[in-house]
Design a protein around this motif. Sequence first.
Motif, PDB file in Angstrom:
ATOM      1  N   GLN A 140      15.227 -24.710  25.959  1.00 46.16           N
ATOM      2  CA  GLN A 140      13.960 -24.597  25.817  1.00 46.16           C
ATOM      3  C   GLN A 140      14.078 -23.581  24.799  1.00 46.16           C
ATOM      4  OE1 GLN A 140      10.725 -24.559  27.194  1.00 46.16           O
ATOM      5  NE2 GLN A 140      10.902 -23.311  29.000  1.00 46.16           N
ATOM      6  N   THR A 141      14.895 -23.456  23.645  1.00 48.17           N
ATOM      7  CA  THR A 141      15.653 -22.796  22.840  1.00 48.17           C
ATOM      8  C   THR A 141      14.552 -22.828  21.624  1.00 48.17           C
ATOM      9  OG1 THR A 141      17.904 -23.062  23.418  1.00 48.17           O
ATOM     10  CG2 THR A 141      17.021 -22.090  20.879  1.00 48.17           C
ATOM     11  N   PHE A 142      13.495 -24.106  20.999  1.00 47.28           N
ATOM     12  CA  PHE A 142      13.471 -24.889  20.799  1.00 47.28           C
ATOM     13  C   PHE A 142      11.826 -24.341  20.815  1.00 47.28           C
ATOM     14  CE2 PHE A 142      10.626 -27.921  17.918  1.00 47.28           C
ATOM     15  CZ  PHE A 142      10.053 -27.129  16.480  1.00 47.28           C
ATOM     16  N   ALA A 143      11.435 -24.433  22.226  1.00 49.30           N
ATOM     17  CA  ALA A 143       9.793 -24.519  22.809  1.00 49.30           C
ATOM     18  C   ALA A 143       9.930 -22.583  22.426  1.00 49.30           C
ATOM     19  CB  ALA A 143      10.104 -24.376  23.998  1.00 49.30           C
ATOM     20  N   LYS A 144      10.919 -21.559  22.276  1.00 52.55           N
ATOM     21  CA  LYS A 144      10.536 -20.536  22.250  1.00 52.55           C
ATOM     22  C   LYS A 144      10.896 -20.388  20.930  1.00 52.55           C
ATOM     23  CE  LYS A 144      13.067 -18.662  27.108  1.00 52.55           C
ATOM     24  NZ  LYS A 144      14.221 -18.811  27.513  1.00 52.55           N
ATOM     25  N   GLU A 145      11.461 -21.027  19.945  1.00 51.92           N
ATOM     26  CA  GLU A 145      11.415 -20.365  19.014  1.00 51.92           C
ATOM     27  C   GLU A 145       9.888 -20.642  18.068  1.00 51.92           C
ATOM     28  OE1 GLU A 145      14.300 -23.191  16.419  1.00 51.92           O
ATOM     29  OE2 GLU A 145      12.605 -22.316  14.571  1.00 51.92           O
ATOM     30  N   VAL A 146       9.216 -21.300  18.709  1.00 48.34           N
ATOM     31  CA  VAL A 146       7.991 -21.687  18.186  1.00 48.34           C
ATOM     32  C   VAL A 146       6.351 -20.782  19.073  1.00 48.34           C
ATOM     33  CG1 VAL A 146       5.513 -23.499  18.281  1.00 48.34           C
ATOM     34  CG2 VAL A 146       8.150 -24.800  18.294  1.00 48.34           C
ATOM     35  N   TYR A 147       7.057 -20.618  20.619  1.00 46.62           N
ATOM     36  CA  TYR A 147       6.297 -20.056  20.885  1.00 46.62           C
ATOM     37  C   TYR A 147       6.275 -18.207  19.972  1.00 46.62           C
ATOM     38  CZ  TYR A 147       6.528 -22.843  24.809  1.00 46.62           C
ATOM     39  OH  TYR A 147       6.667 -23.373  25.522  1.00 46.62           O
ATOM     40  N   GLU A 148       7.499 -17.794  18.896  1.00 48.60           N
ATOM     41  CA  GLU A 148       7.643 -16.820  18.709  1.00 48.60           C
ATOM     42  C   GLU A 148       7.582 -16.432  17.417  1.00 48.60           C
ATOM     43  OE1 GLU A 148      11.833 -15.205  19.426  1.00 48.60           O
ATOM     44  OE2 GLU A 148      11.046 -15.260  22.138  1.00 48.60           O
ATOM     45  N   MET A 160      -5.640 -27.102  15.626  1.00 49.14           N
ATOM     46  CA  MET A 160      -5.358 -26.866  14.266  1.00 49.14           C
ATOM     47  C   MET A 160      -4.446 -26.114  13.486  1.00 49.14           C
ATOM     48  SD  MET A 160      -8.634 -26.057  12.256  1.00 49.14           S
ATOM     49  CE  MET A 160      -7.607 -24.595  11.190  1.00 49.14           C
ATOM     50  N   GLU A 161      -5.127 -24.935  14.336  1.00 47.85           N
ATOM     51  CA  GLU A 161      -4.239 -23.383  13.660  1.00 47.85           C
ATOM     52  C   GLU A 161      -2.790 -23.781  14.205  1.00 47.85           C
ATOM     53  OE1 GLU A 161      -6.256 -21.388  15.367  1.00 47.85           O
ATOM     54  OE2 GLU A 161      -7.593 -21.592  14.126  1.00 47.85           O
ATOM     55  N   VAL A 162      -2.045 -24.443  14.739  1.00 50.18           N
ATOM     56  CA  VAL A 162      -0.663 -24.531  15.649  1.00 50.18           C
ATOM     57  C   VAL A 162      -0.148 -25.185  14.791  1.00 50.18           C
ATOM     58  CG1 VAL A 162       0.980 -25.339  17.493  1.00 50.18           C
ATOM     59  CG2 VAL A 162      -1.196 -24.233  18.163  1.00 50.18           C
ATOM     60  N   MET A 163      -0.720 -26.710  14.682  1.00 51.68           N
ATOM     61  CA  MET A 163      -0.698 -27.626  13.531  1.00 51.68           C
ATOM     62  C   MET A 163      -0.127 -27.106  11.895  1.00 51.68           C
ATOM     63  SD  MET A 163      -0.630 -30.943  14.435  1.00 51.68           S
ATOM     64  CE  MET A 163      -1.259 -32.364  14.224  1.00 51.68           C
ATOM     65  N   HIS A 164      -1.179 -26.288  11.757  1.00 53.91           N
ATOM     66  CA  HIS A 164      -1.215 -25.978  10.163  1.00 53.91           C
ATOM     67  C   HIS A 164       0.159 -24.580  10.556  1.00 53.91           C
ATOM     68  CE1 HIS A 164      -4.317 -27.423   7.834  1.00 53.91           C
ATOM     69  NE2 HIS A 164      -5.085 -27.582   9.410  1.00 53.91           N
ATOM     70  N   GLY A 165       0.590 -24.256  11.323  1.00 57.65           N
ATOM     71  CA  GLY A 165       1.184 -23.204  11.567  1.00 57.65           C
ATOM     72  C   GLY A 165       2.799 -23.844  11.515  1.00 57.65           C
ATOM     73  N   LEU A 166       3.018 -25.481  12.553  1.00 58.18           N
ATOM     74  CA  LEU A 166       4.029 -26.109  12.115  1.00 58.18           C
ATOM     75  C   LEU A 166       4.705 -26.458  10.878  1.00 58.18           C
ATOM     76  CD1 LEU A 166       3.893 -28.393  15.101  1.00 58.18           C
ATOM     77  CD2 LEU A 166       5.075 -26.057  15.459  1.00 58.18           C
ATOM     78  N   VAL A 224       5.901 -19.566  15.259  1.00 58.33           N
ATOM     79  CA  VAL A 224       4.852 -20.470  15.062  1.00 58.33           C
ATOM     80  C   VAL A 224       3.529 -19.642  15.394  1.00 58.33           C
ATOM     81  CG1 VAL A 224       3.786 -22.448  14.726  1.00 58.33           C
ATOM     82  CG2 VAL A 224       6.309 -22.522  14.730  1.00 58.33           C
ATOM     83  N   ASP A 225       2.362 -19.884  13.924  1.00 64.02           N
ATOM     84  CA  ASP A 225       1.681 -19.197  13.548  1.00 64.02           C
ATOM     85  C   ASP A 225       0.551 -20.108  15.381  1.00 64.02           C
ATOM     86  OD1 ASP A 225      -0.307 -16.832  13.372  1.00 64.02           O
ATOM     87  OD2 ASP A 225      -1.191 -18.796  11.626  1.00 64.02           O
ATOM     88  N   SER A 226       0.128 -19.188  16.382  1.00 61.36           N
ATOM     89  CA  SER A 226      -0.423 -19.531  17.219  1.00 61.36           C
ATOM     90  C   SER A 226       0.332 -20.873  18.043  1.00 61.36           C
ATOM     91  CB  SER A 226      -1.909 -20.326  17.022  1.00 61.36           C
ATOM     92  OG  SER A 226      -2.939 -19.347  16.163  1.00 61.36           O
ATOM     93  N   GLY A 227       1.516 -20.634  18.123  1.00 59.99           N
ATOM     94  CA  GLY A 227       2.939 -21.348  18.676  1.00 59.99           C
ATOM     95  C   GLY A 227       2.162 -21.286  20.270  1.00 59.99           C
ATOM     96  N   ASP A 228       2.897 -19.803  20.824  1.00 64.32           N
ATOM     97  CA  ASP A 228       2.212 -20.290  21.710  1.00 64.32           C
ATOM     98  C   ASP A 228       1.227 -20.553  22.883  1.00 64.32           C
ATOM     99  OD1 ASP A 228       0.940 -17.842  20.948  1.00 64.32           O
ATOM    100  OD2 ASP A 228       1.455 -16.142  22.332  1.00 64.32           O
TER     101      ASP A 228
END
Lengths: 415, 201
Positions: free
Chosen positions: B5-13, B85-91, B15-19
């Motif tokens: 889950q490490t990377f998922a958590k990184e994204v949630y915390e 869209m926000e998540v894609m740009h966030g990534l 990346v813009d709108s990642g969670d």
Amino acid sequence: MTDETKKAILVVGGGMSGLSAALEAAEAGYQVVLVEKNAYVGGRVAQLHQYFPKLCPPYCGLEINFRRVKSNPRITIHTLAEVTSIEGAPGDFTVKVKVSPRYVNDKCTACGKCADAVSATIPNPFNYGLDQIKAAYLPHDLAMPLRYVIDPSIAGTDEGQKAAAACPYGAVDLGDAGQELSLNVGAVIWAAGWTPYDPSKIEYYNFDKSPNIVTNVQFERLAAVNGPTSGAIQRPGDGAAPKKVAFIQCAGSRDENHLPFCSSICCLASLKQSTYVMEKLPEAEITIYFIDIRAMDRNEDFYTKVKASNKVQFVKSKIAMITPQANGNLILEGENTATGERFKAEHDLVVLATGMQPNTALSQVPFDVTYDPYGFLTSGQAVIGVGTVRRPSEVVTCVQDGTSAALKAIQAVGR
Amino acid sequence: MDYNQTFAKEVYEKVDSGDEIKVCMQCGVCGATCPLRGEMKYGPRQIWSLIRAGRRDEVLNNPDIMLCTSCYTCQVRCPRGVPIMEVMHGLAHYALAQGIVPRAETAKFGKAFWEGIYDTGRVDEAVVPIKYCLQDGLVAGLKKSLGMMDIGLALMKAKRMKPKMFIPPNIFIPGVHKIKGVKQLQRMLDKAAAIDAAKEA
Ligand SMILES: Cc1cc2nc3c(=O)[nH]c(=O)nc-3n(C[C@H](O)[C@H](O)[C@H](O)COP(=O)(O)OP(=O)(O)OC[C@H]3O[C@@H](n4cnc5c(N)ncnc54)[C@H](O)[C@@H]3O)c2cc1C
Ligand code: SF4
Ligand code: SF4
């Protein structure tokens, strides 16, 4: 206490939920008034071809209930009737009911001479507008009460006069002005049922742009022997027998933009309808596009059985677009989430598994009651909700809920 | 399979709108509605899956996250209301901040676009393409602009670009287009960038 000193119980809506509640209360010795908006009781179940999971005709069950109603002197039924106001509290409610004119009285023998005499037609509500019927009509072959209706559109016209002149029994009463009733009851049970979600709101499915996209409720009528095609499954566009039928699950349900909840019965409805196709068109290919199949409890056996037939292709994908073609076929686009493939598939008949919107979301109870965010009635209120106005459910659950509502009403009346 | 889950958590915390992708039900509508579905290898749904599966390199190096054109089609149709869209740009933004360039051309164009806004306070149809083309030097730039001539002409025909923009001195003095108070705008943008950097760190 005798029947006379106890207040009556009002049941609003005569579908399976309302009928069950009314019968349980009446058979327990209480006076019941049933108010039904349609010209007949039975609700949407009357429009089904077969029942899952046993695939028996729904009329079996309805007939039994109708017989129970007819043999019970404690139930009074008003059809074409709607509640306009409710005042008071449990134990003592005053309810106003508006009964619309039927223009046909109880002398009617359902001989059909009035219908023969008129030429005006209306879209047939019983067949969800798939065909037309005469403006003097019997709602359907097994309607209860078995009595014709004159459509208001012809009541004041020459056509209406023709119907009246043709009736050998003097049953057509064009002067019928309906009536307003005022009832004093001890409990109110709300069983107004549901409405299929309007698929034209899902604009990328282009429902309005092709006659060969139908809803699951329309498909029941296409398979029913008393339906517009006498039970032959045909494309409404050209009457041809379809060769590649697609069922699209969650058409409007589980969608924040439409109905955010799972309607709970449409997976089973499509599984059931796939057996109609297998039986009536053994050569046809059948595909069910789904997010996940929700067949709970004992209904899972039905899913397993359909799957084991190997006649249905299950594709794990919510359909993202339907594009009608010049030849009447439909191109479906989606992403197969099991394989990752983004696909286009051509079908010649598409059935949208539209969900259940509670009628309380479309037309509220004329009393101070609370709803959940989707318009379902919440529990523990002065007006007792039952069946699909409480949650989307199949008939068995509605019948159980009917019994429970009758018990709650009996307690309220006893207060 | 080992479930990390490490990377998922990184994204949630970070990346813009990642969670927001937590509520995705994997229906597939986004990938199938995207006008660039033919260009994307995975599309949003599969990228969310890769995030959940902990495939960091594959996600952050994936050109798909930079192909999103902000058309909003998937976002308005997503049945779970994921701001796709926000998540894609966030990534994409997060990848760049990590020194990863998922798709070089988009990154260059984005840089030209952004610099235009930063310098002048507005997007100029002439400045952006010129800056974009000249990033790899004059010769490469001329080649690139010739290669994109048909697009430019089509834009002019559709009145989306005015020919006079390319006539000197307009090309060489982009400063003439500056908005009033561009300095204040720059201070705001600097501050926003600092907040972003703190989140991504
Ligand atoms: C395609 C499809 C297939 C299905 N097949 C099956 C199946 O095979 N087996 C199964 O168990 N379930 C099936 N269902 C579910 C089944 O239809 C419902 O469970 C059932 O209709 C619920 O009954 P109800 O009485 O709550 O509502 P309804 O059937 O909607 O009845 C409500 C009644 O109230 C009346 N009414 C509405 N508003 C008012 C008002 N304001 N005043 C007075 N009266 C009013 C209506 O006219 C109607 O007669 C299917 C559903 C769909 C969509
Ligand atoms: S029952 Fe099936 S088709 Fe209906 S909303 Fe639920 S998952 Fe979708
Ligand atoms: S459309 Fe929404 S719910 Fe469906 S896969 Fe894409 S992000 Fe997930």
